[in-house]
Scaffold this active site. Sequence first.
Site, PDB file in Angstrom:
ATOM      1  CG  PHE A   1      -0.412   0.676   4.202  1.00  0.00           C
ATOM      2  CD1 PHE A   1       0.315   1.565   3.418  1.00  0.00           C
ATOM      3  CD2 PHE A   1       0.283  -0.305   4.890  1.00  0.00           C
ATOM      4  CE1 PHE A   1       1.697   1.466   3.316  1.00  0.00           C
ATOM      5  CE2 PHE A   1       1.655  -0.406   4.803  1.00  0.00           C
ATOM      6  CZ  PHE A   1       2.372   0.474   4.009  1.00  0.00           C
ATOM      7  CE  LYS A   2       3.347  -1.800   2.226  1.00  0.00           C
ATOM      8  NZ  LYS A   2       4.182  -2.974   2.129  1.00  0.00           N
ATOM      9  CG  ASP A   3      -5.334  -3.640  -0.736  1.00  0.00           C
ATOM     10  OD1 ASP A   3      -4.725  -4.340  -1.566  1.00  0.00           O
ATOM     11  OD2 ASP A   3      -5.917  -4.110   0.262  1.00  0.00           O
TER      12      ASP A   3
ATOM     13  CG  MET B   1      -0.459  -3.100  -5.642  1.00  0.00           C
ATOM     14  SD  MET B   1       1.258  -2.551  -5.851  1.00  0.00           S
ATOM     15  CE  MET B   1       1.946  -2.918  -4.258  1.00  0.00           C
TER      16      MET B   1
ATOM     17  CB  THR C   1       4.507  -5.126  -0.991  1.00  0.00           C
ATOM     18  OG1 THR C   1       4.740  -3.975  -0.199  1.00  0.00           O
ATOM     19  CG2 THR C   1       4.744  -4.771  -2.449  1.00  0.00           C
TER      20      THR C   1
END
Length: 486
Positions: A120-122, A125, A153
């Site tokens: 989910f960090k994409d 980011m 992350t």
Amino acid sequence: MKYLSTRGHADRKQFCEILLEGLAPDGGLYLPETYPQVDAATLEKWRGLPYAGLAFEVLSLYIDDIPAADLRAICEKTYTEEVFGTREIVPLRKLEDASTSSARTELYLEALSNGPTLAFKDMAMQLLGNLFEYELARRGEELNILGATSGDTGSAAEYAMRGKKGVRVFMTSPQGRMSPFQQAQMFSLQDANIHNIAVEGVFDDCQDIVKAVSNDLDFKRKYRIGTVNSINWARLMAQVVYYFAGYLQATQDSAGLARTEVRKVSFAVPSGNFGNVCAGHVARMMGLPIDTLVVATNENDVLDEFFRTGVYRVRASADTHETSSPSMDISKASNFERFVFDLLGRDAARVADLFGAQLSAKGRFDLSGDAAFQAAARHYGFVSGKSTHADRLQTIRDTHARFGLIIDTHTADGLKVAHAHLQPGVPMIVLETALPIKFAETIQEALGCLPARPVRFEGIEALPKRVVVMPADALLVKAYIAKHVD
């Protein structure tokens, strides 16, 4: 829109200033002076927008120092089917079978892990990388990003920043504390602007290093240090968007209801550093009709303890458990300060005392007798729960048996805790955090088989590694940065 520090620093700054800055000069975290408000009519206008269009609408409420046309172009460049593998970007799946047909079990999974690094960090980011490149080019400057990761992350930041002009990444991670797949994703990158530093310690040691370097203002200015962790407001702001997207999908059947009949939803969020669920808090403060925010922890239950008791008690490194949901193996939740700031009526002096003097001296603070804490569940909608390794295995098995779906270990934590907080007529949306291949050993333990692996990641663990190992020492990290920037 201007931004202030949770610890009271006098300056009020615009978005692009805090984008490149990270922590405030007083060690606080930035928040907007006020939360922009979204009403029912606006939500209805946003129904049917593609994700990039929704992102533009939400982000433009917080950003007034990037021209609208440029911001729209950045959103359209970021949120594409090519990058995220699906036109919807964050498709919602209803978990329903013969045994879950009542209103009480209106349960959804929001897919946030279709991006380049399967986490989910994409979602934030990828946007952050494009914002950095845009603003640095506009200023003719460079930025050296220092980050800390407990698993996802780091790879999300490195894949977003690799090859970006004017950006270098120095990513710290706890040596041996990530899954083999997570390590391989990061350490196999050979790009010249990517530097991996494996720290002999736990994630909290990495996070402490980032804060120590950021608080050395002379070093920060000389070497143009920025952050990509969710202490950077821009990353948290980007995560707010998928709460709106999840809500609009889950309430599609209630489109057109009168304002007084607006339907509420709840979200269950696997939580370690409090960034993901803090974005839900921000969305709720903006007026998104969120009934409950469910904070799901693993055995490192600092956040669950707080919401149950009012005591925030940081664990020492030796007491931070190594678990099968390693991205949540955290005992110092950085973004928690943002929520406490709101909880205490934005009393910056008190927040500075709690997160400065009291945590330094005692490693804890106690709000159990505070009227603000006692009203928190009612006013801010937070509840919490804990999931263990045995719970994760059972949830993975149950989800696979009932829905033919394999979920990762962190999503399993969220789903397990969500079941304890289902309410009739209120859709519960569980935020997926990663694809199961990132935690293949536990999936095999639970199901007796390995999860599917995207073709582009075949054999990744066997690729050459580019990483340096060092003790948990901010001075050594600063020396490494200076050597590779000068």
